[in-house]
Design a protein around this motif. Structure first.
Motif, short mmCIF file in Angstrom:
data_model
loop_
_atom_site.label_atom_id
_atom_site.label_comp_id
_atom_site.label_asym_id
_atom_site.label_seq_id
_atom_site.Cartn_x
_atom_site.Cartn_y
_atom_site.Cartn_z
N ASN A 147 0.84 -1.20 0.00
CA ASN A 147 0.00 0.00 0.00
C ASN A 147 0.87 1.25 0.00
N GLU A 148 0.25 2.40 0.10
CA GLU A 148 1.00 3.66 0.02
C GLU A 148 2.07 3.81 1.09
N LYS A 234 -15.02 2.55 -3.64
CA LYS A 234 -14.13 3.68 -3.90
C LYS A 234 -14.45 4.85 -2.98
N LYS A 238 -11.80 6.54 -0.38
CA LYS A 238 -11.48 7.97 -0.39
C LYS A 238 -11.76 8.61 0.96
N LEU A 242 -7.53 7.03 1.35
CA LEU A 242 -6.75 6.10 0.54
C LEU A 242 -7.00 6.34 -0.95
N ASN A 243 -6.00 6.07 -1.74
CA ASN A 243 -6.10 6.22 -3.19
C ASN A 243 -6.63 4.91 -3.78
N ALA A 245 -6.82 3.74 -6.69
CA ALA A 245 -5.98 3.17 -7.74
C ALA A 245 -4.85 2.31 -7.19
N ARG A 246 -4.50 2.50 -5.91
CA ARG A 246 -3.46 1.69 -5.28
C ARG A 246 -4.02 0.46 -4.58
N GLU A 263 -6.85 3.53 -13.42
CA GLU A 263 -7.52 3.53 -12.12
C GLU A 263 -7.34 2.22 -11.37
#
Length: 533
Positions: A147-148, A234, A238, A242-243, A245-246, A263
């Motif tokens: 993850n990010e 989604k 958000k 969190l994104n 797309a990731r 996406e």
């Protein structure tokens, strides 16, 4: 290939001489008498067929004998059932309704000649997608894809409906305990299918979204329920900062709007030649099962399915378990006129397997016109239902034992449980008690019991089959899945219907869109108003 297709006769079942002979045998076998005779033990041993991957199909408690089996073999030959399967796996356009090839067998092996469609060797295409999934899963498990924050993903959530949910969900549940007991469990899997917002809300409430991957599954990329649930997820991602797309993957076709879309973290592909209910061995099941258990487990699952597919190409009825099961089922439905079939797995791991088979069978063979669109004059697919034993015994078995309709039964059982943990109570283990119930039910249904009190009398004569093996593992599960897929296919061929489209699903979708667009009148409008639409 063209010559092979040309030589095949696609005729209605009631035009076949062998079917007329079969009809004359209605009620010819008294199963209670067969299983009460001195030769019963030998019958139980003899009426068995190898299914591959350590499974056996036993039909000793079915209403068949050598004479019935001989006519079933004649029907198979006259209807050219195995030749039709050969045409299918060699690339014939068997799905006449949608003018498509039917290639789900290619996802697990090459049975015949190379099949080229859309300029692509389709076996190589499916192998490449499997490899891509395996590589992606390994990177997730090793922490190369995170993850990010650079943290590992621990959960995978599949978003899909129908065949994008029922099969993969049933397969995951079937292997979850086995994977944990054999140190093959990698990630927990969850599933969102119903457009009811309570479904997605419940799943998300039980997820750590920051450490979750979401697989969006839609072949067309336009499935309303799936896209609605994607938007729901989604939005939740958000709101959690969190994104999406990731955290999101796509399983779709290369012609859909989801293909190569930035996406999504990754995209894996299937195509129009694989129907949703036949898609568990494609990327639809491959992505979630490889992430949950590892690519090796998914490969073993495919290997088991391939073993059963190979057996299904055998023209000898008594060495082809799916064909034999199909024709006995056809005899029960189209000659005996039994309305339903109960699938009864004595394995908690197979708790959702009957639900998958409901779609597989009823969406495939719930047809009243033949493959050319002409009305047919005989019954086709039965109603399919079931629950795991012994739960079902305390639910609907009353009707099965003493109801006015005879419902054929298909038991599934294993000698060992998946976790190898058990306890002895009153001289026997839980597994022994489970399997004792299977054998008892087979005999109770077949032979019944007389009693001076009519309320306690059982007529018997209820036919059943038994699929059994040592344990439920990836290979046996693959063989079990392929057995039923091929059984449904052979029955569709015999009934001369198209088992690979599903127009019955479409009408409701069209009307629902009208309701949402406020383009209604008459009773449709009145019903919509009842729910404030």
């Amino acid at each position: 290939m063209a010559d092979l297709e040309k030589d095949i006769n696609w005729e209605n079942l009631d035009s076949l001489e062998s079917f007329k002979k079969l009809q004359s045998l209605k009620g010819a076998v008294d199963i209670a008498k067969e299983l009460s005779s001195a030769a019963a033990s030998q019958r139980v041993k003899d009426y068995s067929v190898n299914m591959g991957a350590g499974l056996t199909y036993n039909y000793a408690a079915k209403q068949v004998n050598e004479k019935v089996l001989k006519v079933l073999a004649e029907l198979s030959e006259e209807a050219m059932l195995v030749q039709k399967f050969q045409a299918l796996y060699n690339g014939a356009v068997v799905n006449t309704g949608e003018k498509r090839l039917v290639l789900h067998h290619l996802t697990r092996g090459q049975l015949g000649s190379a099949v080229v469609a859309d300029g692509t060797d389709k076996r190589e295409f499916y192998k490449n997608e499997q490899k891509k999934i395996a590589d992606f899963a390994e990177k997730v498990h090793s922490g190369k894809i995170t993850n990010e924050k650079g943290e590992k993903f621990t959960t995978v959530v599949q978003i899909g409906i129908g065949g994008s949910d029922l099969g993969p969900r049933a397969m995951y549940l079937a292997l979850e305990n086995w994977a944990k007991a054999n140190s093959r469990f990698k990630m927990e899997a969850k599933f969102i299918s119903n457009v009811d917002p309570d479904d997605a809300s419940s799943v998300l409430a039980g997820c750590d979204c920051a450490h979750s991957l979401f697989i969006l599954v839609s072949k067309s990329g336009t499935t309303l329920e799936t896209l609605t649930n994607e938007a729901f997820v989604k939005d939740a991602l958000k709101k959690a900062g969190l994104n999406p797309a990731r955290h999101m993957l796509a399983v779709t076709s290369k012609t859909s709007p989801l293909a190569d879309n930035p996406e999504y973290l990754a995209s894996f592909y299937m195509d129009d030649y694989i129907g949703g209910r036949y898609s568990s061995t494609s990327a639809v099941g491959g992505a979630v099962l490889s992430l949950a258990f590892g690519a090796e487990v998914f490969a073993d699952f495919l290997e088991g399915a391939a073993e059963e597919d190979t057996l299904s190409a055998n023209k000898d009825l008594l060495k082809n378990p799916a064909l034999l099961d199909a024709l006995i089922g056809l005899y029960e439905r189209s000659v005996q006129e039994y309305p339903a079939t109960a699938v009864l797995p004595y394995s908690q791991a197979l708790s959702r397997f009957p639900a998958h088979l409901q779609q597989l069978d009823m969406e495939s063979n719930g047809k009243s016109v033949n493959r050319f669109g002409q009305k047919i004059g005989y019954v086709t697919g039965p109603v399919i239902f079931g629950e795991p034993g012994t739960n079902g015994q305390h639910s609907f078995y009353q009707l099965l034992h003493q109801g006015t309709d005879i419902v054929p039964l298909q038991f599934i059982a294993f000698k060992e449980n998946q976790t190898k943990t058990d306890v002895v109570i009153e001289g026997s283990t839980s597994q022994q008690k489970l399997d004792a119930n299977v054998t008892a039910q087979i005999m109770a249904f077949a032979c019944g019991k007389t009693d001076s009190d009519p309320n306690k009398s059982f007529a018997g004569g209820r036919p059943s089959s038994l699929i059994y093996g040592t344990e439920l593992n990836p290979k046996t599960l693959g063989a079990l899945l392929a057995h039923y897929e091929n059984k449904v296919m052979f029955q569709g061929f015999a009934w001369n219907i198209n088992s690979f489209d599903q127009e019955g699903v479409q009408l409701g979708k069209t009307l629902a869109k009208k309701v949402l667009a406020r383009q209604t009148e008459g009773a449709l409008k009145a019903y919509a108003e009842l729910l404030n639409l």
